[in-house]
Scaffold this motif. Structure first.
Motif, PDB file in Angstrom:
ATOM      1  N   SER A   9       0.848  -1.198   0.000  1.00  0.00           N
ATOM      2  CA  SER A   9       0.000   0.000   0.000  1.00  0.00           C
ATOM      3  C   SER A   9       0.879   1.241   0.000  1.00  0.00           C
ATOM      4  O   SER A   9       1.900   1.300   0.667  1.00  0.00           O
ATOM      5  CB  SER A   9      -0.915  -0.007   1.221  1.00  0.00           C
ATOM      6  OG  SER A   9      -0.129   0.020   2.391  1.00  0.00           O
ATOM      7  N   SER A  10       0.471   2.253  -0.764  1.00  0.00           N
ATOM      8  CA  SER A  10       1.260   3.472  -0.855  1.00  0.00           C
ATOM      9  C   SER A  10       0.934   4.375   0.330  1.00  0.00           C
ATOM     10  O   SER A  10      -0.170   4.371   0.857  1.00  0.00           O
ATOM     11  CB  SER A  10       0.988   4.195  -2.165  1.00  0.00           C
ATOM     12  OG  SER A  10      -0.354   4.594  -2.213  1.00  0.00           O
ATOM     13  N   VAL A  11       1.929   5.152   0.736  1.00  0.00           N
ATOM     14  CA  VAL A  11       1.777   6.071   1.846  1.00  0.00           C
ATOM     15  C   VAL A  11       1.594   7.458   1.257  1.00  0.00           C
ATOM     16  O   VAL A  11       2.337   7.853   0.357  1.00  0.00           O
ATOM     17  CB  VAL A  11       3.032   6.019   2.749  1.00  0.00           C
ATOM     18  CG1 VAL A  11       2.912   6.995   3.891  1.00  0.00           C
ATOM     19  CG2 VAL A  11       3.250   4.613   3.248  1.00  0.00           C
ATOM     20  N   PRO A  12       0.628   8.218   1.729  1.00  0.00           N
ATOM     21  CA  PRO A  12       0.427   9.555   1.165  1.00  0.00           C
ATOM     22  C   PRO A  12       1.632  10.453   1.453  1.00  0.00           C
ATOM     23  O   PRO A  12       2.268  10.320   2.497  1.00  0.00           O
ATOM     24  CB  PRO A  12      -0.821  10.074   1.873  1.00  0.00           C
ATOM     25  CG  PRO A  12      -0.954   9.251   3.100  1.00  0.00           C
ATOM     26  CD  PRO A  12      -0.327   7.927   2.799  1.00  0.00           C
ATOM     27  N   PRO A  13       1.952  11.339   0.544  1.00  0.00           N
ATOM     28  CA  PRO A  13       3.105  12.211   0.753  1.00  0.00           C
ATOM     29  C   PRO A  13       2.861  13.173   1.916  1.00  0.00           C
ATOM     30  O   PRO A  13       1.748  13.645   2.135  1.00  0.00           O
ATOM     31  CB  PRO A  13       3.234  12.968  -0.564  1.00  0.00           C
ATOM     32  CG  PRO A  13       1.931  12.856  -1.221  1.00  0.00           C
ATOM     33  CD  PRO A  13       1.301  11.586  -0.732  1.00  0.00           C
ATOM     34  N   ARG A  14       3.918  13.431   2.646  1.00  0.00           N
ATOM     35  CA  ARG A  14       3.828  14.313   3.798  1.00  0.00           C
ATOM     36  C   ARG A  14       4.533  15.649   3.536  1.00  0.00           C
ATOM     37  O   ARG A  14       4.252  16.651   4.193  1.00  0.00           O
ATOM     38  CB  ARG A  14       4.466  13.603   4.986  1.00  0.00           C
ATOM     39  CG  ARG A  14       4.143  14.184   6.295  1.00  0.00           C
ATOM     40  CD  ARG A  14       4.587  13.264   7.401  1.00  0.00           C
ATOM     41  NE  ARG A  14       4.751  14.042   8.621  1.00  0.00           N
ATOM     42  CZ  ARG A  14       5.381  13.632   9.678  1.00  0.00           C
ATOM     43  NH1 ARG A  14       5.944  12.451   9.682  1.00  0.00           N
ATOM     44  NH2 ARG A  14       5.476  14.388  10.733  1.00  0.00           N
ATOM     45  N   GLY A  43       8.144  11.016   3.897  1.00  0.00           N
ATOM     46  CA  GLY A  43       8.779  11.243   5.188  1.00  0.00           C
ATOM     47  C   GLY A  43       9.374   9.975   5.764  1.00  0.00           C
ATOM     48  O   GLY A  43       9.976   9.981   6.828  1.00  0.00           O
ATOM     49  N   ARG A  44       9.239   8.895   5.042  1.00  0.00           N
ATOM     50  CA  ARG A  44       9.806   7.611   5.482  1.00  0.00           C
ATOM     51  C   ARG A  44      11.105   7.344   4.745  1.00  0.00           C
ATOM     52  O   ARG A  44      11.252   7.693   3.576  1.00  0.00           O
ATOM     53  CB  ARG A  44       8.826   6.472   5.216  1.00  0.00           C
ATOM     54  CG  ARG A  44       7.577   6.585   6.041  1.00  0.00           C
ATOM     55  CD  ARG A  44       6.728   5.366   5.851  1.00  0.00           C
ATOM     56  NE  ARG A  44       5.512   5.464   6.630  1.00  0.00           N
ATOM     57  CZ  ARG A  44       4.569   4.542   6.657  1.00  0.00           C
ATOM     58  NH1 ARG A  44       4.704   3.452   5.932  1.00  0.00           N
ATOM     59  NH2 ARG A  44       3.510   4.703   7.394  1.00  0.00           N
ATOM     60  N   GLY A  45      12.022   6.700   5.425  1.00  0.00           N
ATOM     61  CA  GLY A  45      13.290   6.345   4.792  1.00  0.00           C
ATOM     62  C   GLY A  45      14.177   7.572   4.599  1.00  0.00           C
ATOM     63  O   GLY A  45      13.929   8.643   5.160  1.00  0.00           O
ATOM     64  N   ARG A  46      15.210   7.402   3.811  1.00  0.00           N
ATOM     65  CA  ARG A  46      16.130   8.505   3.541  1.00  0.00           C
ATOM     66  C   ARG A  46      15.440   9.550   2.679  1.00  0.00           C
ATOM     67  O   ARG A  46      14.711   9.206   1.752  1.00  0.00           O
ATOM     68  CB  ARG A  46      17.363   7.999   2.797  1.00  0.00           C
ATOM     69  CG  ARG A  46      18.314   7.265   3.683  1.00  0.00           C
ATOM     70  CD  ARG A  46      19.528   6.737   2.984  1.00  0.00           C
ATOM     71  NE  ARG A  46      19.924   7.452   1.788  1.00  0.00           N
ATOM     72  CZ  ARG A  46      20.880   7.074   0.981  1.00  0.00           C
ATOM     73  NH1 ARG A  46      21.542   5.966   1.228  1.00  0.00           N
ATOM     74  NH2 ARG A  46      21.209   7.767  -0.083  1.00  0.00           N
ATOM     75  N   PRO A  47      15.699  10.804   2.968  1.00  0.00           N
ATOM     76  CA  PRO A  47      15.078  11.834   2.134  1.00  0.00           C
ATOM     77  C   PRO A  47      15.692  11.846   0.739  1.00  0.00           C
ATOM     78  O   PRO A  47      16.888  11.593   0.579  1.00  0.00           O
ATOM     79  CB  PRO A  47      15.379  13.138   2.873  1.00  0.00           C
ATOM     80  CG  PRO A  47      16.486  12.838   3.802  1.00  0.00           C
ATOM     81  CD  PRO A  47      16.451  11.373   4.083  1.00  0.00           C
ATOM     82  N   PRO A  48      14.907  12.126  -0.293  1.00  0.00           N
ATOM     83  CA  PRO A  48      15.455  12.253  -1.644  1.00  0.00           C
ATOM     84  C   PRO A  48      16.492  13.380  -1.680  1.00  0.00           C
ATOM     85  O   PRO A  48      16.501  14.273  -0.827  1.00  0.00           O
ATOM     86  CB  PRO A  48      14.232  12.596  -2.500  1.00  0.00           C
ATOM     87  CG  PRO A  48      13.066  12.099  -1.714  1.00  0.00           C
ATOM     88  CD  PRO A  48      13.441  12.233  -0.287  1.00  0.00           C
ATOM     89  N   LYS A  49      17.342  13.354  -2.709  1.00  0.00           N
ATOM     90  CA  LYS A  49      18.433  14.319  -2.815  1.00  0.00           C
ATOM     91  C   LYS A  49      17.930  15.759  -2.806  1.00  0.00           C
ATOM     92  O   LYS A  49      18.548  16.639  -2.209  1.00  0.00           O
ATOM     93  CB  LYS A  49      19.254  14.053  -4.080  1.00  0.00           C
ATOM     94  CG  LYS A  49      20.044  12.778  -4.014  1.00  0.00           C
ATOM     95  CD  LYS A  49      20.830  12.556  -5.285  1.00  0.00           C
ATOM     96  CE  LYS A  49      21.592  11.246  -5.222  1.00  0.00           C
ATOM     97  NZ  LYS A  49      22.336  10.992  -6.450  1.00  0.00           N
ATOM     98  N   VAL A  50      16.822  16.017  -3.459  1.00  0.00           N
ATOM     99  CA  VAL A  50      16.272  17.371  -3.517  1.00  0.00           C
ATOM    100  C   VAL A  50      15.928  17.851  -2.107  1.00  0.00           C
ATOM    101  O   VAL A  50      16.255  18.977  -1.718  1.00  0.00           O
ATOM    102  CB  VAL A  50      15.019  17.413  -4.429  1.00  0.00           C
ATOM    103  CG1 VAL A  50      14.338  18.751  -4.377  1.00  0.00           C
ATOM    104  CG2 VAL A  50      15.383  17.032  -5.836  1.00  0.00           C
ATOM    105  N   PHE A  51      15.265  16.992  -1.323  1.00  0.00           N
ATOM    106  CA  PHE A  51      14.894  17.354   0.036  1.00  0.00           C
ATOM    107  C   PHE A  51      16.129  17.483   0.919  1.00  0.00           C
ATOM    108  O   PHE A  51      16.209  18.395   1.754  1.00  0.00           O
ATOM    109  CB  PHE A  51      13.925  16.316   0.624  1.00  0.00           C
ATOM    110  CG  PHE A  51      12.529  16.439   0.095  1.00  0.00           C
ATOM    111  CD1 PHE A  51      11.610  17.290   0.697  1.00  0.00           C
ATOM    112  CD2 PHE A  51      12.124  15.715  -1.012  1.00  0.00           C
ATOM    113  CE1 PHE A  51      10.325  17.408   0.216  1.00  0.00           C
ATOM    114  CE2 PHE A  51      10.842  15.819  -1.501  1.00  0.00           C
ATOM    115  CZ  PHE A  51       9.938  16.673  -0.891  1.00  0.00           C
ATOM    116  N   LYS A  52      17.092  16.603   0.755  1.00  0.00           N
ATOM    117  CA  LYS A  52      18.307  16.661   1.553  1.00  0.00           C
ATOM    118  C   LYS A  52      19.044  17.974   1.303  1.00  0.00           C
ATOM    119  O   LYS A  52      19.483  18.639   2.246  1.00  0.00           O
ATOM    120  CB  LYS A  52      19.217  15.471   1.236  1.00  0.00           C
ATOM    121  CG  LYS A  52      20.464  15.435   2.098  1.00  0.00           C
ATOM    122  CD  LYS A  52      21.091  14.077   2.075  1.00  0.00           C
ATOM    123  CE  LYS A  52      22.372  13.961   2.851  1.00  0.00           C
ATOM    124  NZ  LYS A  52      22.621  14.841   3.928  1.00  0.00           N
TER     125      LYS A  52
END
Length: 163
Positions: free
Chosen positions: A119-124, A138-147
């Motif tokens: 099941s997909s998790v809604p974006p936070r 918001g789960r796992g490592r943040p993508p490069k853009v967010f980092k």
């Protein structure tokens, strides 16, 4: 059966000793020694292959004799080996708390194993960068853009999606 040790045995164990002794010989003698050892190696390999082929043939004969004694054909072996294997039953917890935990996680662990998409998790978090919208749960490592955004001194709350 007692195996005789070879005069070459110490050289097999020690590369350093082999090199030291080889340096004492002239190049012509080394080439002759290598050629002789190569011929011996190929001869021993062929003897070993012949022995293995003979042992295989003897084993096949024994198996065919056993099959004949029991009135079976080689194709009967194929039929019995194609039966599906039984799956192991999952352990059912007896503790009430463990039962509740198992019920809460039921299906989540096996989603990928069963070929289903989890099941997909809604974006936070939402971030617009370079004309593109980037979403992250918001789960796992943040993508490069967010980092890069967070490393630039910005907080997570600044790009959080309001509910």
């Amino acid at each position: 059966m007692k195996v005789k040790t070879s005069a070459l045995a110490p050289f097999v164990k020690s590369t350093t000793m082999t090199r030291a002794e080889a340096r004492k010989l002239p190049v012509d003698d080394l080439e002759k020694l290598i050629a002789s050892l190569s011929r011996t190696l190929s001869s021993e390999k062929s003897k070993l292959e012949m022995k293995q082929a003979q042992e295989r043939t003897a084993t096949i004969r024994k198996v065919n004799a056993l099959l004949a004694e029991n009135g079976l054909q080689p194709k009967d072996l194929k039929k019995s080996s194609t039966k599906p294997k039984r799956k192991a039953k999952a352990k059912v917890p007896t503790n009430p708390k463990a039962k509740a935990a198992a019920a809460a996680t039921k299906g989540k662990r096996t989603a990928v194993k069963n070929g289903r998409k989890p099941s997909s998790v809604p974006p936070r978090y939402r971030l617009e960068f370079g004309g593109e919208e980037h979403l992250w749960s918001g789960r796992g490592r943040p993508p490069k853009v967010f980092k890069a955004y967070f490393d630039g001194g910005n907080s997570r709350e600044s790009c959080e999606i309001s509910a």
